[in-house]
Design a protein around this motif. Structure first.
Motif, PDB file in Angstrom:
ATOM      1  N   PHE A 567       0.859  -1.124  -0.025  1.00 19.64           N
ATOM      2  CA  PHE A 567       0.017   0.050  -0.024  1.00 19.64           C
ATOM      3  C   PHE A 567       0.911   1.346  -0.078  1.00 19.64           C
ATOM      4  CE2 PHE A 567      -3.116  -3.172   1.068  1.00 19.64           C
ATOM      5  CZ  PHE A 567      -4.165  -2.480   0.907  1.00 19.64           C
ATOM      6  N   VAL A 568       0.411   2.221  -0.742  1.00 18.03           N
ATOM      7  CA  VAL A 568       1.168   3.370  -0.780  1.00 18.03           C
ATOM      8  C   VAL A 568       0.132   4.551  -1.285  1.00 18.03           C
ATOM      9  CG1 VAL A 568       2.642   5.037  -2.208  1.00 18.03           C
ATOM     10  CG2 VAL A 568       3.283   2.336  -2.056  1.00 18.03           C
ATOM     11  N   ASP A 569       0.128   5.475  -0.096  1.00 21.98           N
ATOM     12  CA  ASP A 569      -0.954   6.663  -0.334  1.00 21.98           C
ATOM     13  C   ASP A 569      -2.446   6.184  -0.539  1.00 21.98           C
ATOM     14  OD1 ASP A 569       1.234   8.454   0.124  1.00 21.98           O
ATOM     15  OD2 ASP A 569       1.713   8.644  -1.813  1.00 21.98           O
ATOM     16  N   GLY A 570      -2.751   5.285   0.398  1.00 25.43           N
ATOM     17  CA  GLY A 570      -4.001   5.030   0.179  1.00 25.43           C
ATOM     18  C   GLY A 570      -4.529   3.969  -0.780  1.00 25.43           C
ATOM     19  N   GLU A 571      -3.606   3.471  -1.421  1.00 24.24           N
ATOM     20  CA  GLU A 571      -3.863   2.563  -2.903  1.00 24.24           C
ATOM     21  C   GLU A 571      -2.855   1.380  -2.786  1.00 24.24           C
ATOM     22  OE1 GLU A 571      -4.352   4.245  -6.742  1.00 24.24           O
ATOM     23  OE2 GLU A 571      -4.865   6.292  -5.805  1.00 24.24           O
ATOM     24  N   MET A 572      -3.440   0.263  -3.141  1.00 25.46           N
ATOM     25  CA  MET A 572      -2.721  -1.073  -3.311  1.00 25.46           C
ATOM     26  C   MET A 572      -1.964  -0.798  -4.517  1.00 25.46           C
ATOM     27  SD  MET A 572      -3.891  -4.965  -3.043  1.00 25.46           S
ATOM     28  CE  MET A 572      -4.658  -4.983  -4.783  1.00 25.46           C
ATOM     29  N   LYS A 573      -0.743  -0.347  -4.473  1.00 21.49           N
ATOM     30  CA  LYS A 573       0.079  -0.356  -5.675  1.00 21.49           C
ATOM     31  C   LYS A 573       0.781  -1.732  -6.419  1.00 21.49           C
ATOM     32  CE  LYS A 573       0.252   4.092  -5.917  1.00 21.49           C
ATOM     33  NZ  LYS A 573      -0.563   5.009  -6.902  1.00 21.49           N
ATOM     34  N   GLU A 574       0.969  -2.547  -5.442  1.00 26.01           N
ATOM     35  CA  GLU A 574       1.778  -3.976  -5.923  1.00 26.01           C
ATOM     36  C   GLU A 574       0.877  -4.869  -4.955  1.00 26.01           C
ATOM     37  OE1 GLU A 574       5.860  -3.689  -5.246  1.00 26.01           O
ATOM     38  OE2 GLU A 574       6.097  -1.777  -6.608  1.00 26.01           O
ATOM     39  N   TYR A 575       0.634  -6.179  -5.891  1.00 24.69           N
ATOM     40  CA  TYR A 575       0.331  -7.228  -5.306  1.00 24.69           C
ATOM     41  C   TYR A 575       0.704  -8.565  -6.103  1.00 24.69           C
ATOM     42  CZ  TYR A 575      -3.393 -10.900  -3.676  1.00 24.69           C
ATOM     43  OH  TYR A 575      -3.897 -11.919  -3.317  1.00 24.69           O
ATOM     44  N   GLY A 576       1.203  -9.476  -5.035  1.00 28.12           N
ATOM     45  CA  GLY A 576       1.853 -10.733  -5.942  1.00 28.12           C
ATOM     46  C   GLY A 576       2.559 -11.659  -4.624  1.00 28.12           C
ATOM     47  N   THR A 577       3.251 -12.338  -4.930  1.00 24.86           N
ATOM     48  CA  THR A 577       4.329 -13.187  -4.271  1.00 24.86           C
ATOM     49  C   THR A 577       5.501 -12.388  -3.873  1.00 24.86           C
ATOM     50  OG1 THR A 577       5.511 -14.357  -5.583  1.00 24.86           O
ATOM     51  CG2 THR A 577       3.476 -15.385  -5.012  1.00 24.86           C
ATOM     52  N   HIS A 578       6.121 -12.657  -2.774  1.00 23.80           N
ATOM     53  CA  HIS A 578       7.481 -12.018  -2.573  1.00 23.80           C
ATOM     54  C   HIS A 578       8.395 -12.013  -3.524  1.00 23.80           C
ATOM     55  CE1 HIS A 578      11.121 -10.917  -0.259  1.00 23.80           C
ATOM     56  NE2 HIS A 578      11.645 -12.178  -0.697  1.00 23.80           N
ATOM     57  N   LYS A 579       8.453 -13.433  -4.091  1.00 23.17           N
ATOM     58  CA  LYS A 579       9.640 -13.590  -5.348  1.00 23.17           C
ATOM     59  C   LYS A 579       8.975 -12.578  -6.410  1.00 23.17           C
ATOM     60  CE  LYS A 579      11.350 -17.065  -8.333  1.00 23.17           C
ATOM     61  NZ  LYS A 579      11.298 -18.527  -8.587  1.00 23.17           N
ATOM     62  N   SER A 580       7.783 -12.675  -6.953  1.00 25.55           N
ATOM     63  CA  SER A 580       7.416 -11.877  -8.086  1.00 25.55           C
ATOM     64  C   SER A 580       7.572 -10.400  -7.950  1.00 25.55           C
ATOM     65  CB  SER A 580       5.722 -12.057  -8.391  1.00 25.55           C
ATOM     66  OG  SER A 580       4.964 -11.764  -7.437  1.00 25.55           O
ATOM     67  N   LEU A 581       7.297 -10.037  -6.715  1.00 28.17           N
ATOM     68  CA  LEU A 581       7.433  -8.503  -6.359  1.00 28.17           C
ATOM     69  C   LEU A 581       8.870  -8.074  -6.377  1.00 28.17           C
ATOM     70  CD1 LEU A 581       4.776  -7.700  -3.715  1.00 28.17           C
ATOM     71  CD2 LEU A 581       4.654  -7.545  -6.175  1.00 28.17           C
ATOM     72  N   MET A 582       9.805  -9.106  -5.684  1.00 31.05           N
ATOM     73  CA  MET A 582      11.254  -8.760  -5.808  1.00 31.05           C
ATOM     74  C   MET A 582      11.632  -9.058  -7.298  1.00 31.05           C
ATOM     75  SD  MET A 582      12.305  -8.162  -2.833  1.00 31.05           S
ATOM     76  CE  MET A 582      14.035  -8.475  -3.040  1.00 31.05           C
ATOM     77  N   GLU A 583      11.443  -9.435  -8.294  1.00 26.04           N
ATOM     78  CA  GLU A 583      11.689  -9.510  -9.446  1.00 26.04           C
ATOM     79  C   GLU A 583      11.036  -8.332 -10.242  1.00 26.04           C
ATOM     80  OE1 GLU A 583      10.109 -13.159 -11.173  1.00 26.04           O
ATOM     81  OE2 GLU A 583      11.333 -14.436 -10.250  1.00 26.04           O
ATOM     82  N   LEU A 584       9.794  -7.717  -9.643  1.00 28.25           N
ATOM     83  CA  LEU A 584       9.220  -6.521 -10.446  1.00 28.25           C
ATOM     84  C   LEU A 584      10.291  -5.316 -10.136  1.00 28.25           C
ATOM     85  CD1 LEU A 584       6.749  -5.291 -11.730  1.00 28.25           C
ATOM     86  CD2 LEU A 584       5.691  -5.007  -9.613  1.00 28.25           C
ATOM     87  N   GLY A 585      10.754  -5.227  -8.678  1.00 27.60           N
ATOM     88  CA  GLY A 585      11.612  -4.261  -8.613  1.00 27.60           C
ATOM     89  C   GLY A 585      11.032  -2.972  -8.297  1.00 27.60           C
ATOM     90  N   GLY A 586       9.904  -3.136  -7.945  1.00 31.15           N
ATOM     91  CA  GLY A 586       9.308  -1.830  -7.440  1.00 31.15           C
ATOM     92  C   GLY A 586       9.344  -1.192  -6.068  1.00 31.15           C
ATOM     93  N   ALA A 587       8.216  -0.676  -5.630  1.00 30.31           N
ATOM     94  CA  ALA A 587       8.209  -0.094  -4.317  1.00 30.31           C
ATOM     95  C   ALA A 587       8.643  -1.186  -3.234  1.00 30.31           C
ATOM     96  CB  ALA A 587       6.984   0.583  -3.951  1.00 30.31           C
ATOM     97  N   TYR A 588       8.056  -2.152  -3.303  1.00 26.14           N
ATOM     98  CA  TYR A 588       8.140  -3.523  -2.371  1.00 26.14           C
ATOM     99  C   TYR A 588       9.572  -3.709  -2.280  1.00 26.14           C
ATOM    100  CZ  TYR A 588       8.065  -7.722  -0.201  1.00 26.14           C
ATOM    101  OH  TYR A 588       8.743  -8.898   0.585  1.00 26.14           O
ATOM    102  N   ALA A 589      10.151  -4.152  -3.648  1.00 21.33           N
ATOM    103  CA  ALA A 589      11.606  -4.622  -3.798  1.00 21.33           C
ATOM    104  C   ALA A 589      12.349  -3.604  -3.131  1.00 21.33           C
ATOM    105  CB  ALA A 589      11.940  -4.760  -4.993  1.00 21.33           C
ATOM    106  N   ASN A 590      12.279  -2.189  -3.177  1.00 23.04           N
ATOM    107  CA  ASN A 590      13.132  -1.160  -2.747  1.00 23.04           C
ATOM    108  C   ASN A 590      13.003  -1.075  -1.126  1.00 23.04           C
ATOM    109  OD1 ASN A 590      14.152  -0.342  -5.165  1.00 23.04           O
ATOM    110  ND2 ASN A 590      12.158   1.423  -5.299  1.00 23.04           N
ATOM    111  N   MET A 591      11.913  -1.382  -0.828  1.00 27.62           N
ATOM    112  CA  MET A 591      11.612  -1.405   0.889  1.00 27.62           C
ATOM    113  C   MET A 591      12.383  -2.446   1.282  1.00 27.62           C
ATOM    114  SD  MET A 591       8.018  -0.825   2.907  1.00 27.62           S
ATOM    115  CE  MET A 591       7.873  -0.764   4.514  1.00 27.62           C
ATOM    116  N   PHE A 592      12.295  -3.604   0.787  1.00 29.01           N
ATOM    117  CA  PHE A 592      12.765  -4.913   1.229  1.00 29.01           C
ATOM    118  C   PHE A 592      14.320  -4.936   1.483  1.00 29.01           C
ATOM    119  CE2 PHE A 592      14.324  -9.140   1.323  1.00 29.01           C
ATOM    120  CZ  PHE A 592      13.492  -9.763   2.301  1.00 29.01           C
ATOM    121  N   HIS A 593      14.916  -4.309   0.143  1.00 31.75           N
ATOM    122  CA  HIS A 593      16.330  -4.001   0.225  1.00 31.75           C
ATOM    123  C   HIS A 593      16.952  -3.135   1.490  1.00 31.75           C
ATOM    124  CE1 HIS A 593      17.141  -6.470  -3.153  1.00 31.75           C
ATOM    125  NE2 HIS A 593      16.323  -5.623  -3.973  1.00 31.75           N
TER     126      HIS A 593
END
Length: 619
Positions: A567-593
């Motif tokens: 979730f970012v600013d009241g919206e669900m920006k990304e949805y998927g498995t941990h692996k797929s979101l890490m491969e996506l390289g978006g907000a979740y991956a940045n936060m995890f790193h």
């Protein structure tokens, strides 16, 4: 100009009197005969000795026999004893007014615990509740004040009615003049009452909330450390002083209002007495009024004026109390969605699937949406991690799922049925939530786990849940185990818990409830990242095949969850498995790193542990 609360309703004097009378009979049927006793006794007690004085004087001046005088005294004494006994019995039951008020306070408390959760964040609802609270917090105002004033009204009316028969034989015009003077006094009192409530007490509703907060914050043990370490004492005292100045200013305005009314009442009372005495002297000198009748009329006139004034003041006070009963009824009649048992029962299925269909939510009077256009499905047995920074909308999502909030737009389905069609009680039973802020209750530890009455609490199960939640070390140190009292509010030997212990207790609550869906809304904020990751992993094993939602701005739960919602600013920006979101390289991956370093043990420490293990193995 004070803005009127849109929740406030006005019912009128007679409707409020009928409302209170029905409550009195509902909670204590003895009032059905207590009222007649009170109404009968007061006129008797007030006029009996007036008549005795008249008859004794008339018998003495009329040279009646001693035997007749003694017989008269015997009759009046018997009447006096009977009236005194009945009057004593009547007043011995005035505590029942308190009992009825307590019953109505309980109605109010039940109401506030059942209204929809989001109403508790609405200032209009909070002010409405505060005024209802004020209407039942003492003996002489609000609902109990109206009970007492209703009784006074009927009693005063009975005394006035008898006085009308007595004084009607004296001079009807004098009697009418006294009524006029009393009525004038009534209008002054009533106007003062109305002005006082409108300009003094109603504007103080927010003041009471602020005062309660300041009272709590300055005496709460939890805040004591911050107050001392940050030097807040002077600042808090100054805030308290300014708050009290607001109350003192209101009291001054109220005193000035009633000073004028009291002066007017005193002048009118003196005027009434002068008129009566003047006419009685004239009637005695010019019309041959007997000394006995002089005494009867003089004392009766005083009693009549006192009680006609009291009758009219009762009406004035009843109008004031009626306005306060309006406050109480306004809250009680507020449609806060508190009918928890209405609607369908949630089927006792083993599987529950939740679907958010284009759900949006914004708080009352808020311009910005807290959550927008959420489409998400939570399948039975699924682990869902909901992550994002603070303010991203995670907790709002949970409150919608738990039905603490209702969507502003869209709908939430449970097994294909809109959750609003289910009654709340059965819907709440589906969930075992663990919130970030853990509330302790002044009950034994076992009840703090079961959240049920003591006779419905399985102590062995509560103890096992505490052990499973990692509370074992603290439990073994407690003097009475699961029977240990929590907090010192009720029991001086009660114990408090640390932040981490509270959160383990909350996890034990979730395990004890054994609901099919577990929700953890950032309950591990008091733990470090590694401890949080371990606790989540251990807890995930304990809940088995249940559906679980993990909410956090840290990412310790994401790797063992089936899906992750970012979730970012009241919206669900990304949805998927941990692996797929890490491969996506978006907000979740940045936060995890960014956070990854916190979930890795010190390498040197890991090498030491490996060497120790090898040595042990070789030995």
């Amino acid at each position: 100009m004070l803005e009127k609360n849109p929740l406030h309703k006005e019912h009128g004097l007679f409707r409020n009197m009928w409302y209170i009378l029905k409550k009195m009979v509902k909670y204590d049927r003895r009032f059905l005969y207590l009222f007649p006793i009170g109404i009968l006794c007061l006129p008797t007690m007030n006029y009996l000795w007036t008549f005795i004085s008249k008859f004794v004087i008339d018998m003495i001046t009329g040279e009646r026999s001693l035997k007749e005088l003694l017989y008269l005294m015997l009759v009046f004494t018997a009447i006096q004893i009977g009236s005194t006994m009945l009057n004593t019995y009547f007043y011995s039951h005035w505590w029942n007014f308190v009992k009825i008020r307590f019953h109505m306070m309980n109605e109010k408390n039940q109401k506030v615990m059942h209204i929809l959760y989001y109403h508790l964040e609405d200032p209009n609802v909070l002010d409405c509740y505060q005024k209802a609270e004020n209407a039942c917090n003492n003996n002489n105002e609000g609902i109990e004040g109206m009970m007492r004033q209703i009784m006074d009204l009927f009693q005063s009316f009975a005394v006035v009615l008898v006085g009308l028969f007595i004084l009607g034989t004296m001079n009807p015009f004098i009697m009418i003049l006294m009524v006029v003077i009393s009525t004038l006094n009534f209008f002054i009192s009533n106007k003062t009452n109305a002005e006082s409530k409108k300009t003094v007490w109603d504007p103080l509703a927010p003041w009471w909330r602020k005062r309660n907060y300041m009272q709590n914050i300055t005496t709460d043990f939890k805040a004591a450390k911050d107050i001392r370490m940050f030097g807040l004492r002077k600042w808090l005292i100054e805030k308290y002083r300014k708050l009290n100045e607001t109350r003192l200013d209101a009291q001054k305005r109220n005193a000035k209002l009633w000073l004028r009314a009291s002066l007017a009442a005193g002048i009118l009372a003196i005027l009434s007495r002068i008129i009566v005495i003047g006419w009685l002297i004239y009637a005695t000198v010019m019309r041959g009024l007997t000394i006995g009748n002089f005494t009867l009329y003089f004392v009766s006139a005083q009693t009549f004026y006192e009680y006609i004034s009291k009758l009219l003041n009762c009406i004035s006070n009843l109008l004031a109390r009626s306005r306060e009963v309006d406050d109480f009824r306004s809250f009680m009649e507020f449609d806060g969605g508190d009918r928890d048992t209405l609607g369908l029962d949630v089927p006792k299925d083993t599987t529950y699937e939740f679907t958010f269909h284009n759900v949006s939510f914004h708080y009352p009077k808020a311009e910005k949406y807290a959550l927008r256009h959420l489409n998400l499905t939570l399948k039975a047995g699924e682990r869902l991690a909901v992550v994002g920074l603070n303010g991203a909308g995670k907790s709002t999502f949970i409150k919608l799922l738990l039905r603490l909030y209702e969507p502003s737009e869209g709908e939430i389905l449970l097994n294909g049925v809109n959750i609003q069609k289910y009654n709340r009680d059965s819907y709440y039973r589906v969930f075992a939530p663990v919130f970030q802020n853990v509330e302790l209750f002044a009950f034994p530890l076992a009840q703090n786990v079961s959240m049920q009455a003591l006779d419905q609490t399985d102590k062995k199960k509560a103890e096992q849940c505490l052990l499973d939640a990692g509370f074992g070390e603290r439990l073994r140190a407690l003097p009475h185990g699961v029977d240990t009292q929590i907090l010192k509010v009720i029991d001086d030997d009660g114990v408090d818990l640390s932040g981490g212990e509270k959160q383990k207790l909350a996890l034990a609550r979730a395990l004890y409830k054994d609901a099919p869906v577990v929700v953890l809304d950032e309950p591990t904020a008091a733990l470090d990242a590694l401890a949080e990751a371990k606790l989540y992993a251990d807890f995930d094993k304990l809940i088995g095949g249940k559906t679980a939602v993990y909410i956090s701005h840290r990412l310790s739960s994401t790797q063992f969850c089936h899906h992750v919602a970012m979730f970012v600013d009241g919206e669900m920006k990304e949805y998927g498995t941990h692996k797929s979101l890490m491969e996506l390289g978006g907000a979740y991956a940045n936060m995890f790193h960014v956070q990854a370093q916190y979930y890795v043990e010190d390498p040197e420490h890991e090498q030491e542990q490996e060497m120790e293990a090898e040595v042990t193995k070789g030995a």
